[in-house]
Scaffold this motif. Structure first.
Motif, PDB file in Angstrom:
ATOM      1  N   ASN A 116      32.743  41.158  44.081  1.00  0.00           N
ATOM      2  CA  ASN A 116      31.555  41.116  44.388  1.00  0.00           C
ATOM      3  C   ASN A 116      31.416  42.234  45.541  1.00  0.00           C
ATOM      4  OD1 ASN A 116      30.838  39.167  42.670  1.00  0.00           O
ATOM      5  ND2 ASN A 116      31.190  37.530  44.022  1.00  0.00           N
ATOM      6  N   PHE A 117      32.263  42.367  46.480  1.00  0.00           N
ATOM      7  CA  PHE A 117      32.364  43.128  47.560  1.00  0.00           C
ATOM      8  C   PHE A 117      32.244  44.729  46.887  1.00  0.00           C
ATOM      9  CE2 PHE A 117      34.412  46.084  50.415  1.00  0.00           C
ATOM     10  CZ  PHE A 117      33.565  46.154  51.480  1.00  0.00           C
ATOM     11  N   PHE A 118      33.204  44.988  46.158  1.00  0.00           N
ATOM     12  CA  PHE A 118      33.348  46.376  45.666  1.00  0.00           C
ATOM     13  C   PHE A 118      32.241  46.730  44.580  1.00  0.00           C
ATOM     14  CE2 PHE A 118      37.564  46.100  47.666  1.00  0.00           C
ATOM     15  CZ  PHE A 118      37.514  47.276  48.172  1.00  0.00           C
ATOM     16  N   ASN A 119      31.917  45.645  43.680  1.00  0.00           N
ATOM     17  CA  ASN A 119      30.575  45.946  42.927  1.00  0.00           C
ATOM     18  C   ASN A 119      30.924  46.920  41.856  1.00  0.00           C
ATOM     19  OD1 ASN A 119      28.091  45.011  42.005  1.00  0.00           O
ATOM     20  ND2 ASN A 119      27.280  46.696  43.071  1.00  0.00           N
ATOM     21  N   ILE A 120      32.228  47.124  41.550  1.00  0.00           N
ATOM     22  CA  ILE A 120      32.532  48.136  40.538  1.00  0.00           C
ATOM     23  C   ILE A 120      32.835  47.432  38.863  1.00  0.00           C
ATOM     24  CG2 ILE A 120      33.631  49.558  42.037  1.00  0.00           C
ATOM     25  CD1 ILE A 120      36.400  48.717  41.022  1.00  0.00           C
ATOM     26  N   HIS A 121      32.541  46.063  38.784  1.00  0.00           N
ATOM     27  CA  HIS A 121      32.767  45.583  37.669  1.00  0.00           C
ATOM     28  C   HIS A 121      31.313  45.270  37.084  1.00  0.00           C
ATOM     29  CE1 HIS A 121      33.754  42.837  34.469  1.00  0.00           C
ATOM     30  NE2 HIS A 121      32.898  42.010  34.652  1.00  0.00           N
ATOM     31  N   LYS A 122      30.913  46.013  36.006  1.00  0.00           N
ATOM     32  CA  LYS A 122      29.955  45.730  35.281  1.00  0.00           C
ATOM     33  C   LYS A 122      30.094  45.072  34.052  1.00  0.00           C
ATOM     34  CE  LYS A 122      27.433  47.996  38.427  1.00  0.00           C
ATOM     35  NZ  LYS A 122      27.539  47.199  39.913  1.00  0.00           N
ATOM     36  N   PRO A 123      29.805  43.867  33.544  1.00  0.00           N
ATOM     37  CA  PRO A 123      29.968  43.327  32.164  1.00  0.00           C
ATOM     38  C   PRO A 123      29.524  44.371  31.179  1.00  0.00           C
ATOM     39  CG  PRO A 123      28.735  41.833  33.297  1.00  0.00           C
ATOM     40  CD  PRO A 123      28.651  43.012  34.250  1.00  0.00           C
ATOM     41  N   GLN A 124      30.532  44.635  30.226  1.00  0.00           N
ATOM     42  CA  GLN A 124      30.332  45.643  29.129  1.00  0.00           C
ATOM     43  C   GLN A 124      31.040  45.139  27.936  1.00  0.00           C
ATOM     44  OE1 GLN A 124      28.966  48.629  29.195  1.00  0.00           O
ATOM     45  NE2 GLN A 124      29.296  48.701  26.945  1.00  0.00           N
ATOM     46  N   LYS A 125      30.550  45.107  26.925  1.00  0.00           N
ATOM     47  CA  LYS A 125      31.270  44.963  25.600  1.00  0.00           C
ATOM     48  C   LYS A 125      31.642  46.152  24.877  1.00  0.00           C
ATOM     49  CE  LYS A 125      28.776  40.738  24.472  1.00  0.00           C
ATOM     50  NZ  LYS A 125      28.116  40.013  23.530  1.00  0.00           N
ATOM     51  N   PHE A 126      32.893  46.164  24.316  1.00  0.00           N
ATOM     52  CA  PHE A 126      33.408  47.375  23.733  1.00  0.00           C
ATOM     53  C   PHE A 126      33.820  47.083  22.402  1.00  0.00           C
ATOM     54  CE2 PHE A 126      34.854  47.387  28.347  1.00  0.00           C
ATOM     55  CZ  PHE A 126      34.498  48.565  28.610  1.00  0.00           C
ATOM     56  N   ASP A 127      33.488  48.241  21.457  1.00  0.00           N
ATOM     57  CA  ASP A 127      33.562  48.252  20.041  1.00  0.00           C
ATOM     58  C   ASP A 127      35.148  48.536  19.696  1.00  0.00           C
ATOM     59  OD1 ASP A 127      30.864  47.815  19.439  1.00  0.00           O
ATOM     60  OD2 ASP A 127      30.672  50.042  20.191  1.00  0.00           O
ATOM     61  N   ILE A 128      35.644  49.233  20.546  1.00  0.00           N
ATOM     62  CA  ILE A 128      37.191  49.432  20.376  1.00  0.00           C
ATOM     63  C   ILE A 128      37.884  49.798  21.612  1.00  0.00           C
ATOM     64  CG2 ILE A 128      38.997  51.306  19.481  1.00  0.00           C
ATOM     65  CD1 ILE A 128      36.488  52.413  17.756  1.00  0.00           C
ATOM     66  N   GLU A 129      39.293  49.024  21.741  1.00  0.00           N
ATOM     67  CA  GLU A 129      39.843  49.087  22.971  1.00  0.00           C
ATOM     68  C   GLU A 129      41.353  49.579  22.684  1.00  0.00           C
ATOM     69  OE1 GLU A 129      39.490  45.768  25.632  1.00  0.00           O
ATOM     70  OE2 GLU A 129      37.775  45.005  24.710  1.00  0.00           O
ATOM     71  N   TYR A 130      41.670  50.340  23.624  1.00  0.00           N
ATOM     72  CA  TYR A 130      43.219  51.167  23.518  1.00  0.00           C
ATOM     73  C   TYR A 130      43.870  50.887  24.690  1.00  0.00           C
ATOM     74  CZ  TYR A 130      40.948  53.797  19.498  1.00  0.00           C
ATOM     75  OH  TYR A 130      40.493  54.167  18.217  1.00  0.00           O
ATOM     76  N   ASP A 131      45.097  50.599  24.519  1.00  0.00           N
ATOM     77  CA  ASP A 131      46.267  50.946  25.538  1.00  0.00           C
ATOM     78  C   ASP A 131      46.625  52.311  25.345  1.00  0.00           C
ATOM     79  OD1 ASP A 131      45.817  48.445  26.849  1.00  0.00           O
ATOM     80  OD2 ASP A 131      47.436  47.549  25.277  1.00  0.00           O
ATOM     81  N   PHE A 132      46.622  53.102  26.482  1.00  0.00           N
ATOM     82  CA  PHE A 132      46.843  54.565  26.244  1.00  0.00           C
ATOM     83  C   PHE A 132      48.098  54.782  26.882  1.00  0.00           C
ATOM     84  CE2 PHE A 132      46.771  58.979  27.646  1.00  0.00           C
ATOM     85  CZ  PHE A 132      46.504  59.564  26.627  1.00  0.00           C
TER      86      PHE A 132
END
Length: 125
Positions: free
Chosen positions: A64-80
Protein backbone atom coordinates in the motif's frame (compact mmCIF):
# COMPACT_ATOMS: atom_id res chain seq x y z
CA UNK A 1 1.07 -4.11 -24.09
CA UNK A 2 4.31 -5.51 -22.76
CA UNK A 3 5.11 -5.44 -19.05
CA UNK A 4 8.23 -6.40 -17.10
CA UNK A 5 8.15 -7.60 -13.52
CA UNK A 6 10.46 -9.24 -11.01
CA UNK A 7 9.95 -11.28 -7.88
CA UNK A 8 8.22 -9.47 -4.99
CA UNK A 9 8.89 -12.17 -2.38
CA UNK A 10 11.18 -11.35 0.55
CA UNK A 11 11.48 -15.09 1.36
CA UNK A 12 11.22 -14.26 5.10
CA UNK A 13 14.83 -13.04 5.03
CA UNK A 14 14.87 -9.83 2.96
CA UNK A 15 13.60 -6.48 4.19
CA UNK A 16 11.75 -4.00 2.05
CA UNK A 17 14.95 -2.16 1.06
CA UNK A 18 16.35 -5.27 -0.53
CA UNK A 19 13.13 -6.08 -2.36
CA UNK A 20 12.19 -2.57 -3.53
CA UNK A 21 15.64 -1.79 -4.98
CA UNK A 22 15.07 -4.41 -7.70
CA UNK A 23 11.67 -2.93 -8.51
CA UNK A 24 13.05 0.60 -8.76
CA UNK A 25 15.84 -0.47 -11.08
CA UNK A 26 13.43 -2.51 -13.17
CA UNK A 27 11.14 0.51 -13.42
CA UNK A 28 14.09 2.45 -14.86
CA UNK A 29 14.80 -0.34 -17.34
CA UNK A 30 11.14 -0.29 -18.40
CA UNK A 31 11.25 3.47 -18.93
CA UNK A 32 14.42 3.09 -20.96
CA UNK A 33 12.85 0.37 -23.13
CA UNK A 34 9.55 2.30 -23.39
CA UNK A 35 7.50 -0.59 -22.01
CA UNK A 36 5.33 -1.01 -18.92
CA UNK A 37 6.32 -1.94 -15.39
CA UNK A 38 4.33 -4.35 -13.23
CA UNK A 39 4.71 -5.38 -9.61
CA UNK A 40 2.99 -8.16 -7.72
CA UNK A 41 2.02 -7.49 -4.13
CA UNK A 42 4.92 -7.76 -1.68
CA UNK A 43 4.95 -10.99 0.33
CA UNK A 44 7.13 -12.46 3.08
CA UNK A 45 8.94 -9.18 3.80
CA UNK A 46 11.19 -9.68 6.80
CA UNK A 47 11.46 -7.68 10.06
CA UNK A 48 7.76 -7.84 10.85
CA UNK A 49 8.80 -9.83 13.93
CA UNK A 50 9.97 -6.68 15.72
CA UNK A 51 6.71 -4.80 15.29
CA UNK A 52 3.95 -6.96 16.79
CA UNK A 53 2.33 -7.32 13.38
CA UNK A 54 1.69 -10.31 11.15
CA UNK A 55 3.90 -11.05 8.17
CA UNK A 56 0.91 -10.59 5.86
CA UNK A 57 -0.07 -7.22 7.32
CA UNK A 58 3.57 -6.04 7.23
CA UNK A 59 3.90 -6.98 3.55
CA UNK A 60 0.49 -5.47 2.70
CA UNK A 61 1.47 -2.21 4.43
CA UNK A 62 4.48 -1.94 2.08
CA UNK A 63 2.37 -2.83 -0.94
CA UNK A 64 0.00 0.00 0.00
CA UNK A 65 2.79 2.44 0.87
CA UNK A 66 4.70 2.08 -2.40
CA UNK A 67 1.47 1.88 -4.41
CA UNK A 68 3.16 0.18 -7.38
CA UNK A 69 0.90 -2.86 -7.54
CA UNK A 70 -2.03 -2.32 -9.87
CA UNK A 71 -4.17 -5.40 -10.54
CA UNK A 72 -3.68 -6.54 -14.12
CA UNK A 73 -4.69 -9.59 -16.12
CA UNK A 74 -2.22 -10.97 -18.62
CA UNK A 75 -2.93 -13.00 -21.70
CA UNK A 76 0.61 -14.37 -21.85
CA UNK A 77 3.27 -14.67 -19.11
CA UNK A 78 6.92 -15.58 -19.63
CA UNK A 79 9.90 -16.28 -17.40
CA UNK A 80 12.68 -14.54 -19.30
CA UNK A 81 16.24 -15.84 -19.33
CA UNK A 82 18.11 -13.91 -21.98
CA UNK A 83 20.04 -10.77 -22.78
CA UNK A 84 18.82 -7.21 -23.19
CA UNK A 85 19.27 -7.70 -26.92
CA UNK A 86 16.97 -10.74 -26.81
CA UNK A 87 14.41 -8.69 -24.90
CA UNK A 88 14.65 -5.80 -27.36
CA UNK A 89 14.08 -8.21 -30.23
CA UNK A 90 11.03 -9.67 -28.45
CA UNK A 91 9.67 -6.16 -27.81
CA UNK A 92 10.06 -5.17 -31.46
CA UNK A 93 8.36 -8.37 -32.64
CA UNK A 94 5.46 -8.02 -30.19
CA UNK A 95 4.94 -4.30 -29.61
CA UNK A 96 1.83 -4.21 -31.79
CA UNK A 97 0.26 -7.41 -30.46
CA UNK A 98 -3.15 -6.76 -28.93
CA UNK A 99 -2.49 -8.92 -25.89
CA UNK A 100 -1.15 -8.08 -22.46
CA UNK A 101 2.20 -9.81 -22.14
CA UNK A 102 4.06 -10.02 -18.83
CA UNK A 103 7.73 -10.95 -18.77
CA UNK A 104 9.33 -11.82 -15.44
CA UNK A 105 13.04 -11.11 -15.21
CA UNK A 106 15.39 -12.21 -12.46
CA UNK A 107 17.77 -10.15 -10.35
CA UNK A 108 20.76 -11.07 -12.52
CA UNK A 109 19.06 -9.47 -15.52
CA UNK A 110 18.39 -6.33 -13.46
CA UNK A 111 22.01 -6.21 -12.24
CA UNK A 112 23.36 -6.72 -15.75
CA UNK A 113 21.15 -4.04 -17.26
CA UNK A 114 19.95 -1.68 -14.53
CA UNK A 115 23.09 -0.49 -12.81
CA UNK A 116 24.61 0.75 -16.06
CA UNK A 117 21.52 2.95 -16.53
CA UNK A 118 21.60 4.56 -13.07
CA UNK A 119 22.90 7.95 -14.21
CA UNK A 120 20.52 8.04 -17.16
CA UNK A 121 17.59 7.03 -14.95
CA UNK A 122 18.51 9.56 -12.26
CA UNK A 123 18.95 12.51 -14.57
CA UNK A 124 15.90 11.89 -16.77
CA UNK A 125 12.34 12.56 -15.74
Amino acid sequence: MIYLKTNSDGFDSEGIGSVIQWHLLLYGICRNLDINFFSDKFVNISHYQYNNISKEEWSNDYTNFFNIHKPQKFDIEYDFDGTIEDLNEFIQENKDVEKNICIEVDKKFIIDNGFSLLNEIFYND
